[in-house]
Design an enzyme around this catalytic site. Structure first.
Site, PDB file in Angstrom:
ATOM      1  N   ASN A 173       0.816  -1.226   0.000  1.00 44.79           N
ATOM      2  CA  ASN A 173       0.000   0.000   0.000  1.00 44.79           C
ATOM      3  C   ASN A 173       0.842   1.265   0.000  1.00 44.79           C
ATOM      4  OD1 ASN A 173      -2.451  -1.458   0.119  1.00 44.79           O
ATOM      5  ND2 ASN A 173      -2.212  -1.713   2.328  1.00 44.79           N
ATOM      6  N   HIS A 183     -13.910  -2.234   7.229  1.00 48.56           N
ATOM      7  CA  HIS A 183     -12.738  -2.947   7.732  1.00 48.56           C
ATOM      8  C   HIS A 183     -13.045  -3.677   9.037  1.00 48.56           C
ATOM      9  CE1 HIS A 183      -8.578  -3.448   9.279  1.00 48.56           C
ATOM     10  NE2 HIS A 183      -8.276  -3.511   7.988  1.00 48.56           N
ATOM     11  N   GLU A 189     -16.206   3.901   4.507  1.00 51.41           N
ATOM     12  CA  GLU A 189     -14.839   4.206   4.090  1.00 51.41           C
ATOM     13  C   GLU A 189     -14.890   5.034   2.819  1.00 51.41           C
ATOM     14  OE1 GLU A 189     -12.334   0.713   3.915  1.00 51.41           O
ATOM     15  OE2 GLU A 189     -13.445  -0.265   5.542  1.00 51.41           O
ATOM     16  N   SER A 219     -10.581  -1.028   0.694  1.00 54.60           N
ATOM     17  CA  SER A 219      -9.267  -1.585   0.391  1.00 54.60           C
ATOM     18  C   SER A 219      -9.291  -2.840  -0.459  1.00 54.60           C
ATOM     19  CB  SER A 219      -8.515  -1.875   1.696  1.00 54.60           C
ATOM     20  OG  SER A 219      -9.201  -2.845   2.467  1.00 54.60           O
ATOM     21  N   ASP A 265     -13.604   6.315   7.373  1.00 59.43           N
ATOM     22  CA  ASP A 265     -12.244   5.779   7.350  1.00 59.43           C
ATOM     23  C   ASP A 265     -11.608   6.168   6.008  1.00 59.43           C
ATOM     24  OD1 ASP A 265      -9.947   4.230   7.115  1.00 59.43           O
ATOM     25  OD2 ASP A 265     -10.822   2.487   8.090  1.00 59.43           O
ATOM     26  N   HIS A 277      -7.107   4.580   3.001  1.00 61.64           N
ATOM     27  CA  HIS A 277      -6.558   4.301   1.675  1.00 61.64           C
ATOM     28  C   HIS A 277      -6.725   5.459   0.700  1.00 61.64           C
ATOM     29  CE1 HIS A 277      -5.556   0.015   2.191  1.00 61.64           C
ATOM     30  NE2 HIS A 277      -6.522   0.048   3.100  1.00 61.64           N
ATOM     31  N   LYS A 334       0.366   3.877   4.644  1.00 62.51           N
ATOM     32  CA  LYS A 334       0.009   3.656   3.239  1.00 62.51           C
ATOM     33  C   LYS A 334       0.643   4.756   2.385  1.00 62.51           C
ATOM     34  CE  LYS A 334      -3.962   0.971   4.672  1.00 62.51           C
ATOM     35  NZ  LYS A 334      -3.534   0.875   6.089  1.00 62.51           N
TER      36      LYS A 334
END
Length: 382
Positions: free
Chosen positions: A41, A127, A173, A177, A202, A205, A233
């Site tokens: 990542n 997640h 999110e 991911s 979230d 990413h 990341k």
């Protein structure tokens, strides 16, 4: 517990190449040939950037390896304050708190917003750390279909009709991911605001890649109560943070065991994250350039006969379906010098095993050629 052979996990050791763009598999302390990294990542390739390394080394000499205590005892260092202040401004939030890991930050965020009197409405694919937080809070959990804001709207409406003063928290999110997809974040925030629900977003990413100057998809939006993010990341370092308003910040500081009872983020990691943030400010187009590259890769894979990977960011899932075929694709790619990982249940839903391709800022077109040649002509349909 019996685990099917195709779902057994095993640890592998990797030695980064000198240029930071590849990984050598290490077996019996011997490093093999470098593989093109399409798995990590490290989206912007900052983990090997000289400025991050220099910042970490300088802080290492100044503060030592570890903080030696929690932030509420002796663990706070000036570098923590500088990083929190810089992030507060960059994200346009009132307060930022640092954590040693993203898992820990998500636990703290959920437990600050929810308790046993709360109803949490969560995207079905959030997640695992967020789900653990909900479980620990004792809240009632309701899940809505992935990125389906109509379904969320119906659930919010039902909750409010049952009880006008219900305490509601929505969790999603900004870049998932394993899916590579994003919700309509402005619409999500507006929906939560209209129904008086707290929203935890979230952005682990997305930060550094998506949104204006890579500052995430929640930048400047009302209706977002908390943002969680990580430095492991796009920032190329380690650790994590929560960004929030003053009221939530005070609640977190006064009540969060996940913040209170842990050794502070290692100062060298905080210094490296701060150096990464400075680089992001100086190169605001890095994220948008990576998005453009990601779209070129999607076009190429689709032209090769593969189902177009969902989303617009640097995570490109190639859905295969079965566990064994996905593992075989992984092995085929490794034999061709390309590293990607077969993602299987329970990480993803049953029947949706996939290759998770991850693009990086500095990857060349030769990496795409190697990938496509190793994959062959696709016959998959999502």
């Amino acid at each position: 517990m019996t685990v099917p052979p195709t779902r057994r996990r095993r640890l592998r050791t990797w030695e980064p190449s000198l240029d930071g763009q590849g990984l050598h598999p290490v077996v019996d302390s011997v490093a093999g040939p470098a593989l093109v990294d399409l798995a990590s990542n490290d989206y912007l390739g900052l983990s090997h950037h000289p400025k991050l390394i220099a910042a970490a080394e300088a802080e290492l000499q100044r503060s030592g390896v570890g903080a030696g205590g929690s932030r509420l005892v002796t663990g706070s260092r000036p570098v923590h304050d500088r990083l929190e202040s810089a992030l507060t401004s960059w994200l346009q939030r009132d307060r930022v708190f640092l954590f040693p890991s993203g898992f820990q930050a998500n636990l703290a965020a959920v437990l600050t917003l929810a308790n046993r009197h709360t109803t949490v409405l969560a995207d079905r694919l959030i997640h695992h750390s967020l789900l653990v937080g909900v479980q620990a809070s004792g809240a009632q959990l309701k899940r809505f279909a992935h990125n389906d804001l109509h379904a969320l709207h119906q659930q919010l409406q039902a909750c409010r009709s049952q009880r006008q003063d219900a305490r509601l928290v929505v969790i999603s999110e900004s870049l998932f991911s394993m899916e590579g997809t994003s919700p309509d974040v402005p619409a999500l925030a507006a929906l939560c605001r209209n129904y008086g629900a707290s929203l935890l977003l979230d952005e682990a990413h997305a930060l550094g890649v998506l949104g204006f100057e890579g500052r995430g998809l929640g930048l400047g939006l009302e209706g977002i109560t908390m943002i969680s993010g990580t430095f492991g990341k796009a920032f190329g370092s380690g650790g994590a943070f929560i960004a929030c308003g003053r009221e939530q910040a005070d609640a977190l500081l006064q009540t969060s065991g996940a913040f209170r009872y842990t050794t502070a983020l290692a100062p060298p990691l905080a210094a490296a994250a701060l150096a990464a943030l400075d680089l992001l400010k100086g190169h605001p187009c890095w994220g948008s350039d990576l998005v453009k590259k990601s779209n070129r890769w999607r076009h190429r894979l689709e032209a090769q006969g593969w189902s177009r990977p969902a989303g617009i960011g640097p995570i490109l899932p190639l859905l295969v379906g079965g566990d064994q075929p996905t593992l075989e694709y992984q092995q085929r790619l490794e034999a061709a010098g390309v590293l990607t990982v077969a993602i299987r249940p329970p990480t993803v839903p049953e029947g949706t095993a996939r290759l998770r391709l991850v693009l990086h800022h500095r990857q060349s077109d030769e990496a795409l050629d190697a990938l496509v040649n190793a994959l062959g002509h696709g016959d998959l349909r999502s």
